[in-house]
Design a protein around this motif. Structure first.
Motif, PDB file in Angstrom:
ATOM      1  N   ALA A 181       4.707  -3.778 -11.089  1.00 11.90           N
ATOM      2  CA  ALA A 181       4.043  -3.422 -12.340  1.00 11.90           C
ATOM      3  C   ALA A 181       2.586  -3.861 -12.352  1.00 11.90           C
ATOM      4  O   ALA A 181       1.711  -3.145 -12.835  1.00 11.90           O
ATOM      5  CB  ALA A 181       4.780  -4.048 -13.520  1.00 11.90           C
ATOM      6  N   ARG A 182       2.314  -5.032 -11.791  1.00 13.12           N
ATOM      7  CA  ARG A 182       0.954  -5.557 -11.837  1.00 13.12           C
ATOM      8  C   ARG A 182       0.072  -5.023 -10.708  1.00 13.12           C
ATOM      9  O   ARG A 182      -1.109  -4.748 -10.919  1.00 13.12           O
ATOM     10  CB  ARG A 182       0.983  -7.085 -11.758  1.00 13.12           C
ATOM     11  CG  ARG A 182       1.750  -7.784 -12.871  1.00 13.12           C
ATOM     12  CD  ARG A 182       1.157  -7.567 -14.228  1.00 13.12           C
ATOM     13  NE  ARG A 182      -0.274  -7.880 -14.294  1.00 13.12           N
ATOM     14  CZ  ARG A 182      -1.005  -7.751 -15.396  1.00 13.12           C
ATOM     15  NH1 ARG A 182      -0.453  -7.309 -16.518  1.00 13.12           N
ATOM     16  NH2 ARG A 182      -2.297  -8.049 -15.384  1.00 13.12           N
ATOM     17  N   MET A 183       0.641  -4.905  -9.487  1.00  5.79           N
ATOM     18  CA  MET A 183      -0.214  -4.638  -8.330  1.00  5.79           C
ATOM     19  C   MET A 183       0.182  -3.410  -7.513  1.00  5.79           C
ATOM     20  O   MET A 183      -0.535  -3.038  -6.579  1.00  5.79           O
ATOM     21  CB  MET A 183      -0.253  -5.868  -7.415  1.00  5.79           C
ATOM     22  CG  MET A 183      -0.736  -7.114  -8.132  1.00  5.79           C
ATOM     23  SD  MET A 183      -0.919  -8.552  -7.056  1.00  5.79           S
ATOM     24  CE  MET A 183      -2.372  -8.082  -6.138  1.00  5.79           C
ATOM     25  N   GLY A 184       1.325  -2.794  -7.826  1.00  4.62           N
ATOM     26  CA  GLY A 184       1.669  -1.557  -7.147  1.00  4.62           C
ATOM     27  C   GLY A 184       2.694  -1.688  -6.038  1.00  4.62           C
ATOM     28  O   GLY A 184       2.984  -2.781  -5.545  1.00  4.62           O
ATOM     29  N   GLN A 185       3.231  -0.541  -5.619  1.00  2.87           N
ATOM     30  CA  GLN A 185       4.306  -0.493  -4.643  1.00  2.87           C
ATOM     31  C   GLN A 185       3.865  -0.936  -3.249  1.00  2.87           C
ATOM     32  O   GLN A 185       4.643  -1.535  -2.509  1.00  2.87           O
ATOM     33  CB  GLN A 185       4.873   0.925  -4.568  1.00  2.87           C
ATOM     34  CG  GLN A 185       6.180   1.043  -3.793  1.00  2.87           C
ATOM     35  CD  GLN A 185       7.322   0.333  -4.496  1.00  2.87           C
ATOM     36  OE1 GLN A 185       7.516   0.464  -5.693  1.00  2.87           O
ATOM     37  NE2 GLN A 185       8.106  -0.433  -3.732  1.00  2.87           N
ATOM     38  N   ASP A 186       2.625  -0.654  -2.873  1.00  2.00           N
ATOM     39  CA  ASP A 186       2.180  -1.028  -1.525  1.00  2.00           C
ATOM     40  C   ASP A 186       2.197  -2.536  -1.320  1.00  2.00           C
ATOM     41  O   ASP A 186       2.543  -3.020  -0.244  1.00  2.00           O
ATOM     42  CB  ASP A 186       0.774  -0.480  -1.253  1.00  2.00           C
ATOM     43  CG  ASP A 186       0.782   1.019  -1.000  1.00  2.00           C
ATOM     44  OD1 ASP A 186       1.827   1.534  -0.549  1.00  2.00           O
ATOM     45  OD2 ASP A 186      -0.250   1.670  -1.258  1.00  2.00           O
ATOM     46  N   VAL A 187       1.812  -3.288  -2.345  1.00 10.67           N
ATOM     47  CA  VAL A 187       1.849  -4.747  -2.234  1.00 10.67           C
ATOM     48  C   VAL A 187       3.294  -5.224  -2.084  1.00 10.67           C
ATOM     49  O   VAL A 187       3.590  -6.121  -1.288  1.00 10.67           O
ATOM     50  CB  VAL A 187       1.180  -5.412  -3.451  1.00 10.67           C
ATOM     51  CG1 VAL A 187       1.369  -6.926  -3.411  1.00 10.67           C
ATOM     52  CG2 VAL A 187      -0.299  -5.067  -3.488  1.00 10.67           C
ATOM     53  N   VAL A 188       4.213  -4.604  -2.837  1.00 11.53           N
ATOM     54  CA  VAL A 188       5.627  -4.962  -2.732  1.00 11.53           C
ATOM     55  C   VAL A 188       6.155  -4.665  -1.332  1.00 11.53           C
ATOM     56  O   VAL A 188       6.758  -5.521  -0.679  1.00 11.53           O
ATOM     57  CB  VAL A 188       6.475  -4.215  -3.785  1.00 11.53           C
ATOM     58  CG1 VAL A 188       7.965  -4.483  -3.574  1.00 11.53           C
ATOM     59  CG2 VAL A 188       6.058  -4.624  -5.188  1.00 11.53           C
ATOM     60  N   ASP A 189       5.931  -3.429  -0.862  1.00 11.18           N
ATOM     61  CA  ASP A 189       6.530  -2.980   0.396  1.00 11.18           C
ATOM     62  C   ASP A 189       5.907  -3.618   1.622  1.00 11.18           C
ATOM     63  O   ASP A 189       6.611  -3.924   2.592  1.00 11.18           O
ATOM     64  CB  ASP A 189       6.419  -1.466   0.515  1.00 11.18           C
ATOM     65  CG  ASP A 189       7.288  -0.720  -0.482  1.00 11.18           C
ATOM     66  OD1 ASP A 189       8.204  -1.351  -1.052  1.00 11.18           O
ATOM     67  OD2 ASP A 189       7.045   0.492  -0.700  1.00 11.18           O
ATOM     68  N   ARG A 190       4.583  -3.802   1.604  1.00 14.45           N
ATOM     69  CA  ARG A 190       3.901  -4.197   2.829  1.00 14.45           C
ATOM     70  C   ARG A 190       3.549  -5.680   2.919  1.00 14.45           C
ATOM     71  O   ARG A 190       3.296  -6.186   4.009  1.00 14.45           O
ATOM     72  CB  ARG A 190       2.615  -3.376   2.987  1.00 14.45           C
ATOM     73  CG  ARG A 190       2.865  -1.880   3.053  1.00 14.45           C
ATOM     74  CD  ARG A 190       1.584  -1.137   3.365  1.00 14.45           C
ATOM     75  NE  ARG A 190       1.774   0.308   3.333  1.00 14.45           N
ATOM     76  CZ  ARG A 190       0.864   1.177   3.761  1.00 14.45           C
ATOM     77  NH1 ARG A 190      -0.289   0.743   4.247  1.00 14.45           N
ATOM     78  NH2 ARG A 190       1.094   2.483   3.700  1.00 14.45           N
ATOM     79  N   LEU A 191       3.518  -6.371   1.782  1.00 18.69           N
ATOM     80  CA  LEU A 191       3.177  -7.790   1.790  1.00 18.69           C
ATOM     81  C   LEU A 191       4.345  -8.679   1.368  1.00 18.69           C
ATOM     82  O   LEU A 191       4.680  -9.643   2.054  1.00 18.69           O
ATOM     83  CB  LEU A 191       1.974  -8.049   0.872  1.00 18.69           C
ATOM     84  CG  LEU A 191       0.612  -7.581   1.391  1.00 18.69           C
ATOM     85  CD1 LEU A 191      -0.451  -7.766   0.314  1.00 18.69           C
ATOM     86  CD2 LEU A 191       0.232  -8.335   2.647  1.00 18.69           C
ATOM     87  N   VAL A 192       4.954  -8.363   0.235  1.00 20.16           N
ATOM     88  CA  VAL A 192       6.016  -9.224  -0.293  1.00 20.16           C
ATOM     89  C   VAL A 192       7.334  -9.011   0.459  1.00 20.16           C
ATOM     90  O   VAL A 192       7.987  -9.981   0.879  1.00 20.16           O
ATOM     91  CB  VAL A 192       6.205  -8.982  -1.803  1.00 20.16           C
ATOM     92  CG1 VAL A 192       7.337  -9.853  -2.345  1.00 20.16           C
ATOM     93  CG2 VAL A 192       4.908  -9.269  -2.547  1.00 20.16           C
ATOM     94  N   ALA A 193       7.742  -7.762   0.636  1.00 21.30           N
ATOM     95  CA  ALA A 193       9.037  -7.474   1.254  1.00 21.30           C
ATOM     96  C   ALA A 193       9.162  -7.986   2.691  1.00 21.30           C
ATOM     97  O   ALA A 193      10.214  -8.524   3.059  1.00 21.30           O
ATOM     98  CB  ALA A 193       9.323  -5.974   1.197  1.00 21.30           C
ATOM     99  N   PRO A 194       8.167  -7.825   3.562  1.00 19.35           N
ATOM    100  CA  PRO A 194       8.320  -8.357   4.918  1.00 19.35           C
ATOM    101  C   PRO A 194       8.642  -9.847   4.939  1.00 19.35           C
ATOM    102  O   PRO A 194       9.456 -10.306   5.744  1.00 19.35           O
ATOM    103  CB  PRO A 194       6.955  -8.067   5.562  1.00 19.35           C
ATOM    104  CG  PRO A 194       6.455  -6.864   4.847  1.00 19.35           C
ATOM    105  CD  PRO A 194       6.893  -7.070   3.418  1.00 19.35           C
ATOM    106  N   LEU A 195       8.008 -10.623   4.051  1.00 17.14           N
ATOM    107  CA  LEU A 195       8.249 -12.057   4.028  1.00 17.14           C
ATOM    108  C   LEU A 195       9.604 -12.401   3.421  1.00 17.14           C
ATOM    109  O   LEU A 195      10.306 -13.291   3.907  1.00 17.14           O
ATOM    110  CB  LEU A 195       7.135 -12.759   3.248  1.00 17.14           C
ATOM    111  CG  LEU A 195       5.705 -12.548   3.783  1.00 17.14           C
ATOM    112  CD1 LEU A 195       4.723 -13.366   2.954  1.00 17.14           C
ATOM    113  CD2 LEU A 195       5.609 -12.937   5.245  1.00 17.14           C
ATOM    114  N   SER A 196       9.993 -11.700   2.353  1.00 19.87           N
ATOM    115  CA  SER A 196      11.256 -12.034   1.690  1.00 19.87           C
ATOM    116  C   SER A 196      12.451 -11.571   2.526  1.00 19.87           C
ATOM    117  O   SER A 196      13.445 -12.291   2.648  1.00 19.87           O
ATOM    118  CB  SER A 196      11.312 -11.423   0.294  1.00 19.87           C
ATOM    119  OG  SER A 196      11.361 -10.011   0.339  1.00 19.87           O
ATOM    120  N   VAL A 197      12.365 -10.387   3.109  1.00 23.66           N
ATOM    121  CA  VAL A 197      13.474  -9.885   3.927  1.00 23.66           C
ATOM    122  C   VAL A 197      13.508 -10.595   5.273  1.00 23.66           C
ATOM    123  O   VAL A 197      14.563 -11.045   5.733  1.00 23.66           O
ATOM    124  CB  VAL A 197      13.366  -8.359   4.122  1.00 23.66           C
ATOM    125  CG1 VAL A 197      14.415  -7.867   5.115  1.00 23.66           C
ATOM    126  CG2 VAL A 197      13.542  -7.647   2.789  1.00 23.66           C
TER     127      VAL A 197
END
Length: 501
Positions: free
Chosen positions: A169-185
């Motif tokens: 919601a704040r920063m967009g899907q690209d930040v979720v998919d390419r920055l946050v998800a690699p680290l969490s998964v």
């Protein structure tokens, strides 16, 4: 005059009561061994029952290319000091080493390939979307979308618990998919939408409310962390973590703790003031000299500490608590450990840790353990690296699940080559292991469910529950939680006489 406790009992009274207390610890992983030690060191009579042929749980050891190495967790966060204290008790203080400073990369970024992971982030959330290292990962369109976080109205700031929803919601899907998800998964086996912001970064929502943007909140928290001296260092043992298991077992044997492996507990029943712990009737006890003997299928205990993996723990506790606790929510993760020869002894991988954008390949992450832990070089010899390749997460089953050993090892080798950007033509040795990976304490719903189970167990006198599935994953959490829960049960027993029990 004898010293008197806060409850009015003398030290001699407490020591005598401890000696009279029989404890059964079900499970011989690190949580179970830590719990057993907490009881044994005050003089309680302890028995450890482990279903597997060996103790240690995920802290397994294997011989690879002539070197003895571990195949489970390679180290611990020193935050809190619980593992450090246990290592001291085990007599291994002089073996403690800190991880070398190494780089982390993100692999298989669409239209980009592999790039360094930005450093100025928390959970992959950047403090500045315009930073060149961030833009290299999310691209210009992703950067412009992330910039809107700075100018967007507050709306629901400070209340969103779902990490994926908040960042999206704040920063967009690209930040979720390419920055946050690699680290969490890659790091925890969980997608961003499964992570609770309040537990992952407790101060983030408050900082978001104060600063008005997610990037500013991250910047504020990173500044606070720097003032405190940065993140707690990652530590390990020179020679590998399985040493901790050996040293703890030696300490337990010195305290006359009875340890039985290959002993599966079928059920635990509360009968009057004691517990009856029923084991597999086919079990045969083997003594210290290797001689087999008769073994009773039932152990009687005053205290029971359940320290198994999640599946067995839910089964055993369900019977004790009189309700179905449901099925395991742990993630199945397979790790292939490779000892690889590099064509050039001076060749070095682009990073020690590489996480992939989820869904872009077979593996979730690749770690060059010999880069993080230099002592491995001495074990393996020049020109060799030890690499771990992780498969499987909450998003998908391990890609190796249906493969034979040779196929799984080859897949791990090709994935390691792609992630690291280094030719790895020769695998000198390999090992594959499957783990029941407990959810971290930051997983949505995990703390609440664990608290409910713990509360029910606390209502049964003399019952404790430890292990990663209730504490959250990570050796630091597991050991600290085992110490706290065992102290609760132990203290209740020792001071029960003051309450007329």
């Amino acid at each position: 005059m004898d010293a008197v406790s806060a409850a009015g009992m003398t030290v001699d009274d407490l020591a005598a009561r401890a000696r009279e207390t029989r404890v059964v610890v079900v499970g011989g992983g690190l949580a179970g061994l830590a719990a057993a030690w907490q009881c044994a060191k005050v003089g309680m009579a302890v028995t450890v029952l482990e279903a597997a042929p060996e103790l240690g749980g995920t802290l397994r050891r294997v011989e690879l290319a002539g070197a003895t190495v571990g195949t489970g967790p390679w180290g611990w966060s020193s935050r809190g000091g619980a593992v450090d204290e246990l290592v001291d008790d085990a007599g291994l203080t002089d073996r403690v080493v800190e991880a070398a400073e190494t780089a982390t990369w993100i692999a298989r970024v669409p239209k980009v390939g592999s790039v360094p992971a930005p450093e100025a982030t928390i959970l992959g959330i950047p403090e500045n979307a315009w930073d060149e290292s961030v833009r290299a990962v999310i691209g210009w369109s992703g950067t412009w979308r992330a910039y809107l976080d700075r100018v967007r109205p507050p709306l629901t700031i400070g209340s969103e618990r779902n990490l994926g929803t908040l960042v999206r919601a704040r920063m967009g899907q690209d930040v979720v998919d390419r920055l946050v998800a690699p680290l969490s998964v890659g790091g925890f086996g969980l997608a961003p939408d499964e992570i609770d912001v309040g537990h992952a970064v407790p101060k983030l929502n408050a900082a978001l409310t104060r600063t008005g943007s997610l990037q500013a909140a991250v910047a504020e928290l990173r500044a606070e962390r720097a003032e405190r001296g940065g993140s707690a260092p990652l530590k390990s043992l020179d020679g590998g973590m399985p040493q901790l298991v050996d040293a703890l077992v030696a300490r337990l044997v010195e305290r006359d703790v009875q340890i039985e492996t290959g002993t599966r507990v079928e059920r635990i029943v509360r009968v009057g003031d004691v517990y009856e712990v029923a084991v597999d009737e086919d079990h045969v006890l083997v003594d210290d000299e290797g001689d087999e003997g008769e073994s009773s299928p039932t152990r009687v205990a005053d205290l029971v500490i359940v320290a198994t993996g999640e599946t067995d723990a839910r089964r055993l506790l369900g019977g004790l608590l009189g309700r179905d606790l449901g099925t395991s929510r742990s993630v199945t993760r397979e790790v292939v450990t490779l000892v690889v020869d590099t064509p050039d002894t001076d060749a070095a991988p682009r990073a020690a840790t590489v996480h992939a954008v989820p869904g872009t390949g077979a593996a979730d992450s690749v770690v060059v353990e010999s880069a993080r832990w230099p002592w491995l070089t001495g074990e393996l010899g020049a020109g060799r690296h030890l690499v771990t390749v992780a498969f499987g997460s909450s998003l998908q089953a391990p890609a190796t699940a249906a493969l034979g050993d040779a196929e799984a090892i080859e897949l791990a080798r090709t994935e390691a080559e792609a992630f690291l950007g280094v030719d790895l033509p020769t695998v000198a040795d390999a090992h594959r292991a499957r783990f029941e990976l407990a959810r971290p304490a930051s997983a949505l719903g995990q703390p609440e469910e664990a608290e409910e189970i713990r509360a029910r167990a606390a209502g049964v006198d003399g019952l404790g529950v430890v292990g990663a599935w209730v504490s959250g994953s990570g050796l630091a959490r597991v050991v600290a939680d085992a110490a706290d829960e065992t102290e609760r049960v132990r203290r209740a027993r020792l001071f029960a006489a003051e309450r007329g029990q």
